[in-house]
Scaffold this active site. Structure first.
Site, PDB file in Angstrom:
ATOM      1  N   PRO A 152       0.811  -1.218   0.000  1.00  0.00           N
ATOM      2  CA  PRO A 152       0.000   0.000   0.000  1.00  0.00           C
ATOM      3  C   PRO A 152       0.840   1.263   0.000  1.00  0.00           C
ATOM      4  CG  PRO A 152      -0.106  -1.119   2.129  1.00  0.00           C
ATOM      5  CD  PRO A 152       0.590  -2.041   1.202  1.00  0.00           C
ATOM      6  N   GLU A 195       3.660  -6.544   8.981  1.00  0.00           N
ATOM      7  CA  GLU A 195       3.898  -5.127   8.712  1.00  0.00           C
ATOM      8  C   GLU A 195       4.734  -4.898   7.459  1.00  0.00           C
ATOM      9  OE1 GLU A 195       2.533  -2.524  10.516  1.00  0.00           O
ATOM     10  OE2 GLU A 195       1.426  -4.195  11.396  1.00  0.00           O
ATOM     11  N   ARG A 230      -3.464 -10.814 -19.440  1.00  0.00           N
ATOM     12  CA  ARG A 230      -4.479 -10.664 -20.497  1.00  0.00           C
ATOM     13  C   ARG A 230      -3.974  -9.796 -21.652  1.00  0.00           C
ATOM     14  NH1 ARG A 230      -7.637  -6.072 -20.377  1.00  0.00           N
ATOM     15  NH2 ARG A 230      -9.447  -7.179 -21.196  1.00  0.00           N
ATOM     16  N   ASP A 285     -10.795  -1.015 -23.391  1.00  0.00           N
ATOM     17  CA  ASP A 285     -10.897  -1.132 -21.940  1.00  0.00           C
ATOM     18  C   ASP A 285     -10.872   0.237 -21.273  1.00  0.00           C
ATOM     19  OD1 ASP A 285     -10.885  -3.869 -22.054  1.00  0.00           O
ATOM     20  OD2 ASP A 285      -8.759  -4.093 -21.582  1.00  0.00           O
TER      21      ASP A 285
END
Length: 273
Positions: free
Chosen positions: A92, A119, A161, A176
């Protein structure tokens, strides 16, 4: 393409055997190697984590298992003929993973994923391997998961893909959402299939017209409408010079106007007297 994933939960990566990714593996377009990090531990408890220096909650993944695992993965890859590895670190704290990132990674022949738990991984591991291979620290969203394996699945599917021969129709990803080119800052609009009427609901007449130009224009207008509704931030940051006269007209109808020489801004709604 070769993919290596080092994880303490190898079973989490079982979905890589199904759908498009599984088919790509079966056709020889993709080689996937999942490694159990605990195989590089040397105590009877197979310890992969320890308390953080400086105190604080949680545990940190240790340097030794990760370093030994990555050294062996790199060595085995080179021995099998793989080349130009890239280390992909789901976190993150990384840069946002976008369609542009997926395209860039799809052009690399070898990706090594390091999904962490707790963590995270001792920072020295990333710093060490950054001196040896390119490193991409990427985030799939502004939230925190229990571990990085789910992010590996997301990134892998987005990348694989795009490989030649994986999609049944090679043009499928051109329209897309976020696709480079005309759709770079837009969400894809609604799609329809047979039957032409379902529970009293029809489909837009233009899709039955056979007029490819009008259909393309309708789809682009719908993309603008959906983007304005669900992701206005995309319109705010887009380059107005990338839009034609018709694009500007639909944006004006939707309540957007370009600043002189700048970005689009949303006009406040009119107030009735």
């Amino acid at each position: 393409m070769r993919l290596d994933v080092v994880t303490i939960f190898p079973e989490y990566l079982d979905p890589l055997n199904v759908s498009l990714v599984g088919k790509a593996r079966a056709r020889g377009r993709l080689g996937v190697h999942v490694h159990d990090l605990r195989e590089w531990t040397y105590d009877r408890h197979n310890t992969v984590d320890d308390t953080p220096y400086g105190g604080g909650p949680g545990m940190v993944m240790k340097t030794e298992p990760w370093g030994d695992a990555l050294d062996d993965v790199l060595a085995s890859g080179y021995e099998s003929g793989a080349h130009d590895p890239v280390l992909v670190v789901p976190t993150p704290s990384g840069r946002p993973f976008t369609q542009e990132t997926a395209v860039a990674l799809s052009e690399r022949p070898w990706l090594i994923f390091t999904p962490a738990r707790y963590e995270g991984i001792d920072r020295r591991v990333v710093d060490e391997y950054r001196t040896r291979v390119p490193v991409h620290e990427v985030s799939i969203g502004d939230y925190v998961l229990a571990g990085g394996e789910a992010a590996v699945l997301v990134i892998t599917e987005a990348v694989v893909r795009l490989l030649p021969g994986v999609l049944g129709n090679a043009e499928s990803h051109r329209d897309d959402s976020f696709a480079p080119g005309a759709m770079a800052d837009l969400l894809e609009g609604p799609v329809y299939t047979k039957p032409p009427e379902w529970r009293g609901r029809g489909i837009p007449d233009v899709l039955l017209s056979g007029h490819h130009g009008k259909i393309a224009r309708w789809r682009r207008d719908e993309a603008f409408e959906r983007t304005a509704l669900n992701r206005p931030d995309l319109i705010e940051r887009c380059d107005p010079s990338a839009f034609d006269k018709k694009d500007r007209e639909i944006l004006s109808i939707l309540g957007w106007a370009p600043e002189p020489g700048g970005r689009f801004w949303r006009r406040p709604p009119a107030v009735e007297e």
